[in-house]
Design a protein around this motif. Structure first.
Motif, PDB file in Angstrom:
ATOM      1  N   ASN A  67       8.402 -72.874 -99.223  1.00 42.81           N
ATOM      2  CA  ASN A  67      10.032 -71.040 -99.431  1.00 42.81           C
ATOM      3  C   ASN A  67      11.215 -71.654 -99.173  1.00 42.81           C
ATOM      4  O   ASN A  67      12.129 -71.313 -99.686  1.00 42.81           O
ATOM      5  N   THR A  96       5.318 -77.733-104.275  1.00 42.82           N
ATOM      6  CA  THR A  96       4.807 -76.264-103.681  1.00 42.82           C
ATOM      7  C   THR A  96       5.851 -75.152-103.970  1.00 42.82           C
ATOM      8  O   THR A  96       5.499 -74.069-103.887  1.00 42.82           O
ATOM      9  N   GLN A 154       5.803 -72.144-106.522  1.00 39.85           N
ATOM     10  CA  GLN A 154       6.108 -70.859-105.384  1.00 39.85           C
ATOM     11  C   GLN A 154       7.412 -70.189-106.389  1.00 39.85           C
ATOM     12  O   GLN A 154       7.466 -69.036-106.519  1.00 39.85           O
ATOM     13  N   THR A 203       5.293 -68.512-109.666  1.00 37.14           N
ATOM     14  CA  THR A 203       3.839 -67.180-108.935  1.00 37.14           C
ATOM     15  C   THR A 203       3.797 -67.855-107.228  1.00 37.14           C
ATOM     16  O   THR A 203       3.566 -68.260-106.496  1.00 37.14           O
ATOM     17  N   ARG A 204       4.098 -66.011-106.691  1.00 33.20           N
ATOM     18  CA  ARG A 204       4.222 -66.569-105.039  1.00 33.20           C
ATOM     19  C   ARG A 204       2.658 -66.408-104.633  1.00 33.20           C
ATOM     20  O   ARG A 204       2.568 -66.455-103.150  1.00 33.20           O
ATOM     21  N   ASP A 205       1.543 -66.663-105.047  1.00 27.39           N
ATOM     22  CA  ASP A 205       0.594 -67.047-105.471  1.00 27.39           C
ATOM     23  C   ASP A 205       0.081 -67.947-104.233  1.00 27.39           C
ATOM     24  O   ASP A 205      -0.763 -68.494-103.516  1.00 27.39           O
ATOM     25  N   ILE A 206       0.858 -69.228-104.543  1.00 27.64           N
ATOM     26  CA  ILE A 206       1.394 -70.545-103.701  1.00 27.64           C
ATOM     27  C   ILE A 206       0.991 -70.501-102.155  1.00 27.64           C
ATOM     28  O   ILE A 206       0.488 -70.829-101.777  1.00 27.64           O
ATOM     29  N   SER A 234       0.144 -67.833-100.555  1.00 22.69           N
ATOM     30  CA  SER A 234      -1.305 -67.920-100.056  1.00 22.69           C
ATOM     31  C   SER A 234      -2.388 -68.528-100.619  1.00 22.69           C
ATOM     32  O   SER A 234      -3.188 -68.845 -98.997  1.00 22.69           O
ATOM     33  N   VAL A 235      -2.594 -69.259-100.977  1.00 27.91           N
ATOM     34  CA  VAL A 235      -3.207 -70.629-101.578  1.00 27.91           C
ATOM     35  C   VAL A 235      -3.074 -71.534-100.646  1.00 27.91           C
ATOM     36  O   VAL A 235      -3.889 -72.197 -99.919  1.00 27.91           O
TER      37      VAL A 235
END
Length: 261
Positions: free
Chosen positions: A87, A161, A165, A168-171, A173-174
């Protein structure tokens, strides 16, 4: 890697200090949590391993508790950087629109801000080992090498990352799932020799296993890194590729940060 102007270096350290303070702002114990949290986690794993799984005992030249703590401290350093670095851009979106602000510093901040606590914990461990008469100071001098290895590897991953991020904010979680898998797949609380000759032996050539094992080689085993030529070459090829690709990807997508955020 491009050089960093002197003014940017000063800004990097100021922002890193602020990042540490912000992380524990509003908590009762403040930055003490940075020490308490890893100690509690290490203690729980030690109890489960010794009393639940009936494992443990001496590991080479080290007691299991010293061996476990050394691996956990190395892992916590890597985990802290990777989990917060995701982040680095998103949480500083207000700086993205500032044309002259060097956004690469936001990624570096997460690496630098994790260093003081890690160094402090390692110094405490080495002091306790010195009191116990364990290890050799001559080999402890190569710990900065493995510290550098961890820094280069995590910096490259953070470039990738943190930039991804934004889109896509899925990064997040992945990456959380990947870090969980790496914790179990890396010889942190299990011995590497248990799988060395099995079909899972390839796990010992991961860059994370190289760092964890390197810390222990320096602290307990008295093994210099140049006596691990294959693992060393594999690590640096992997780490430098990730760093190069990460920086390239970051620079390519950077102009689009402001549009998305």
């Amino acid at each position: 890697m491009p050089s960093i102007p002197h003014s940017d270096i000063l800004l990097l350290f100021r922002m890193s200090r602020m990042d540490i303070r912000k992380r524990y702002l509003g908590t009762l114990l403040g930055s003490a949590w940075a020490i308490i949290s890893p100690l509690i986690t290490t203690g729980l794993i030690y109890v489960v391993t010794i009393y639940g799984l009936k494992a443990g005992g001496a590991v080479g030249n080290a007691s299991y508790v010293n061996w476990l703590i050394s691996g956990m401290l190395a892992w916590f350093f890597v985990l802290e950087i990777l989990s917060t670095g995701i982040n680095a851009i998103v949480e500083n979106s207000h700086l993205v629109t500032k044309i002259r602000f060097p956004l690469r510093l936001l990624v570096m901040v997460k690496v630098v801000s994790a260093m003081p606590i890690h160094i402090l914990l390692m110094l405490i461990l080495m002091l306790l080992m010195a009191v116990q008469g364990v290890g050799s100071f001559a080999y402890w001098l190569q710990l900065p090498y493995y510290f550098l290895c961890a820094t280069i590897l995590t910096l490259g991953i953070n470039y990738l990352t943190s930039a991804a991020q934004v889109f896509t904010r899925d990064i997040g979680s992945v990456m959380g799932v990947i870090l969980q898998a790496l914790f179990w797949a890396t010889p942190i609380f299990w011995r590497a020799d248990l799988i060395a000759n099995s079909k899972f032996g390839f796990l010992l050539y991961s860059p994370f296993a190289y760092i964890i094992t390197g810390y222990r080689d320096s602290l307990f085993n008295g093994l210099p890194f140049w006596q691990r030529p294959v693992e060393t070459v594999i690590f640096w090829i992997t780490a430098l590729f990730i760093l190069f690709f990460g920086m390239l990807f970051f620079q390519r997508v950077r102009p689009h940060f402001a549009d998305v955020l």
